[in-house]
Design a protein around this motif. Sequence first.
Motif, PDB file in Angstrom:
ATOM      1  N   ARG A 150     -16.701 -11.918  11.250  1.00 54.63           N
ATOM      2  CA  ARG A 150     -15.546 -12.394  12.011  1.00 54.63           C
ATOM      3  C   ARG A 150     -14.300 -12.290  11.126  1.00 54.63           C
ATOM      4  O   ARG A 150     -14.234 -12.920  10.061  1.00 54.63           O
ATOM      5  CB  ARG A 150     -15.748 -13.838  12.491  1.00 54.63           C
ATOM      6  N   TRP A 151     -13.325 -11.519  11.602  1.00 55.31           N
ATOM      7  CA  TRP A 151     -12.155 -11.201  10.793  1.00 55.31           C
ATOM      8  C   TRP A 151     -10.866 -11.576  11.520  1.00 55.31           C
ATOM      9  O   TRP A 151     -10.723 -11.348  12.720  1.00 55.31           O
ATOM     10  CB  TRP A 151     -12.116  -9.706  10.484  1.00 55.31           C
ATOM     11  N   ALA A 152      -9.924 -12.118  10.773  1.00 50.85           N
ATOM     12  CA  ALA A 152      -8.546 -12.269  11.235  1.00 50.85           C
ATOM     13  C   ALA A 152      -7.685 -11.252  10.486  1.00 50.85           C
ATOM     14  O   ALA A 152      -7.913 -10.976   9.309  1.00 50.85           O
ATOM     15  CB  ALA A 152      -8.036 -13.679  10.970  1.00 50.85           C
ATOM     16  N   VAL A 153      -6.723 -10.677  11.169  1.00 47.20           N
ATOM     17  CA  VAL A 153      -5.809  -9.700  10.578  1.00 47.20           C
ATOM     18  C   VAL A 153      -4.485 -10.394  10.275  1.00 47.20           C
ATOM     19  O   VAL A 153      -3.913 -11.064  11.136  1.00 47.20           O
ATOM     20  CB  VAL A 153      -5.568  -8.514  11.534  1.00 47.20           C
ATOM     21  N   VAL A 195       1.348 -19.123   9.144  1.00 46.94           N
ATOM     22  CA  VAL A 195       0.135 -18.311   9.113  1.00 46.94           C
ATOM     23  C   VAL A 195      -1.021 -19.106   8.524  1.00 46.94           C
ATOM     24  O   VAL A 195      -2.140 -19.093   9.052  1.00 46.94           O
ATOM     25  CB  VAL A 195       0.381 -17.024   8.289  1.00 46.94           C
ATOM     26  N   ILE A 196      -0.760 -19.796   7.427  1.00 51.59           N
ATOM     27  CA  ILE A 196      -1.813 -20.585   6.774  1.00 51.59           C
ATOM     28  C   ILE A 196      -2.330 -21.669   7.714  1.00 51.59           C
ATOM     29  O   ILE A 196      -3.549 -21.907   7.806  1.00 51.59           O
ATOM     30  CB  ILE A 196      -1.290 -21.206   5.464  1.00 51.59           C
ATOM     31  N   GLU A 197      -1.429 -22.327   8.431  1.00 49.07           N
ATOM     32  CA  GLU A 197      -1.869 -23.381   9.359  1.00 49.07           C
ATOM     33  C   GLU A 197      -2.742 -22.811  10.468  1.00 49.07           C
ATOM     34  O   GLU A 197      -3.726 -23.438  10.881  1.00 49.07           O
ATOM     35  CB  GLU A 197      -0.645 -24.100   9.950  1.00 49.07           C
ATOM     36  N   ARG A 198      -2.408 -21.642  10.941  1.00 49.24           N
ATOM     37  CA  ARG A 198      -3.228 -21.025  11.985  1.00 49.24           C
ATOM     38  C   ARG A 198      -4.589 -20.613  11.434  1.00 49.24           C
ATOM     39  O   ARG A 198      -5.609 -20.764  12.113  1.00 49.24           O
ATOM     40  CB  ARG A 198      -2.494 -19.811  12.559  1.00 49.24           C
ATOM     41  N   LEU A 199      -4.626 -20.117  10.205  1.00 49.30           N
ATOM     42  CA  LEU A 199      -5.890 -19.724   9.597  1.00 49.30           C
ATOM     43  C   LEU A 199      -6.781 -20.931   9.313  1.00 49.30           C
ATOM     44  O   LEU A 199      -8.016 -20.808   9.320  1.00 49.30           O
ATOM     45  CB  LEU A 199      -5.638 -18.936   8.312  1.00 49.30           C
ATOM     46  N   ARG A 200      -6.175 -22.085   9.053  1.00 49.77           N
ATOM     47  CA  ARG A 200      -6.973 -23.300   8.837  1.00 49.77           C
ATOM     48  C   ARG A 200      -7.862 -23.588  10.041  1.00 49.77           C
ATOM     49  O   ARG A 200      -8.972 -24.090   9.906  1.00 49.77           O
ATOM     50  CB  ARG A 200      -6.056 -24.513   8.612  1.00 49.77           C
ATOM     51  N   ARG A 201      -7.350 -23.262  11.236  1.00 48.92           N
ATOM     52  CA  ARG A 201      -8.077 -23.546  12.472  1.00 48.92           C
ATOM     53  C   ARG A 201      -8.938 -22.378  12.926  1.00 48.92           C
ATOM     54  O   ARG A 201      -9.602 -22.449  13.959  1.00 48.92           O
ATOM     55  CB  ARG A 201      -7.084 -23.914  13.569  1.00 48.92           C
ATOM     56  N   ALA A 225      -3.608 -21.842  -2.512  1.00 49.57           N
ATOM     57  CA  ALA A 225      -3.107 -23.216  -2.606  1.00 49.57           C
ATOM     58  C   ALA A 225      -3.640 -24.082  -1.477  1.00 49.57           C
ATOM     59  O   ALA A 225      -3.855 -25.296  -1.651  1.00 49.57           O
ATOM     60  CB  ALA A 225      -1.580 -23.211  -2.597  1.00 49.57           C
ATOM     61  N   ALA A 226      -3.893 -23.464  -0.325  1.00 45.90           N
ATOM     62  CA  ALA A 226      -4.446 -24.196   0.815  1.00 45.90           C
ATOM     63  C   ALA A 226      -5.962 -24.339   0.743  1.00 45.90           C
ATOM     64  O   ALA A 226      -6.566 -24.971   1.622  1.00 45.90           O
ATOM     65  CB  ALA A 226      -4.055 -23.490   2.110  1.00 45.90           C
ATOM     66  N   GLY A 227      -6.590 -23.752  -0.270  1.00 43.02           N
ATOM     67  CA  GLY A 227      -8.035 -23.832  -0.420  1.00 43.02           C
ATOM     68  C   GLY A 227      -8.814 -22.914   0.489  1.00 43.02           C
ATOM     69  O   GLY A 227     -10.050 -23.003   0.552  1.00 43.02           O
ATOM     70  N   LEU A 228      -8.115 -21.989   1.182  1.00 43.18           N
ATOM     71  CA  LEU A 228      -8.814 -21.115   2.115  1.00 43.18           C
ATOM     72  C   LEU A 228      -9.676 -20.083   1.400  1.00 43.18           C
ATOM     73  O   LEU A 228     -10.596 -19.513   2.004  1.00 43.18           O
ATOM     74  CB  LEU A 228      -7.809 -20.414   3.031  1.00 43.18           C
TER      75      LEU A 228
END
Length: 367
Positions: A150-153, A195-201, A225-228
């Motif tokens: 599962r990938w996000a671009v 972008v980071i907030e959207r990737l968190r979810r 920095a967000a731990g992702l």
Amino acid sequence: MRLSPASGSRGRHATVNVGLVIPMHGPAGIFGLSCTACAVLAGEEINDEGGLLGREVRLVPIDGAGPPDAVANRVDSMVRSGAVDAITGWHLSHVRRAIVTRLRGGVPYVYSSLYEGGERHPGVFLAGETPERQIGPALSWLSQQMGIRRWAVVGDDYVWPRGSADAVYDFVGLLDLKITDELFVPLGQHDFSPVIERLRRSSAQGILMLLVGQDAVHFNRAFAAAGLDQRMVRLSSLMDENMLLASGAEATGGLFSAAGYFGDLATADALDLLGRYTRRFGPEAPVLNSMGESCYEAMRLLATLVQRTGSLDVRGLLRTAREPVGFHGPRGSVHLEDRHLRQRVYLARADGTVFDVVTQLPRLPNA
């Protein structure tokens, strides 16, 4: 070899003047010095071998940063005035598209950069990687070896990222992958907070990064920095050692890159180039990277085509390109296929601020 300023005459009987289009500022400016150094090295070696058509090769620098139409206008003006006989260099795809529209096949144009694929304009020869040879095999390896499906671009909003993302959909069914999200930001983006907030979810297991230069550096820092980086891998087809250094070792965990060349590639051909590069420019030289080396490769491709053809005539070069054409260089043995240079592609994993080459990637079926 010294870079020569543009002049009003080609000096047709004395030199072959090659316009070197490289971004020297902006998000991609991080590659400028490496690209210039590698093109200079190739030009000097070609001259040591007798030059082209019995003439000395000279490089004419052209800044490839800024609005694409402005760059294309500079290139077109230099071609029309007789200042350059051919064009090469590493620059962004929207700049390439603007240049080919102006040139209309009037002079040979060897584009060194990886790109989204599909270029068919007359007189254009491609030395870089394309998604079906680079991104697709890397996604396949990460799926098979790490179970990443599962990938996000995340990409800059212009031709190369958009086109590459579109190409990925050709692979998802074949590889049993899913694209969960696509996020595009303006070129030159510094703030990746939304972008980071959207990737968190996100349910994605991996991020396909289609970001240029300094944009990718900012993203890497924000991502870590967000731990992702603890729950998602990153894959980039445009990530070099300069960008790792700029990102910092703490921001590169779980980061993969696919390319035809890495500065730490331990093949005999790559090590030979590194030795020549270091002897020429010294230990403080710009970092030898994939983007820079592609400019060396493009100069060698131009020289091979011109030598085989016996002229700079675009129609003659196109006829030559339909024959078996290849050479041996830092990427090993390479050959032209449909005006694209076909080459080995490798997958590397970041180890702090250096790359550890993991494997040579096989071609996908029918690619």
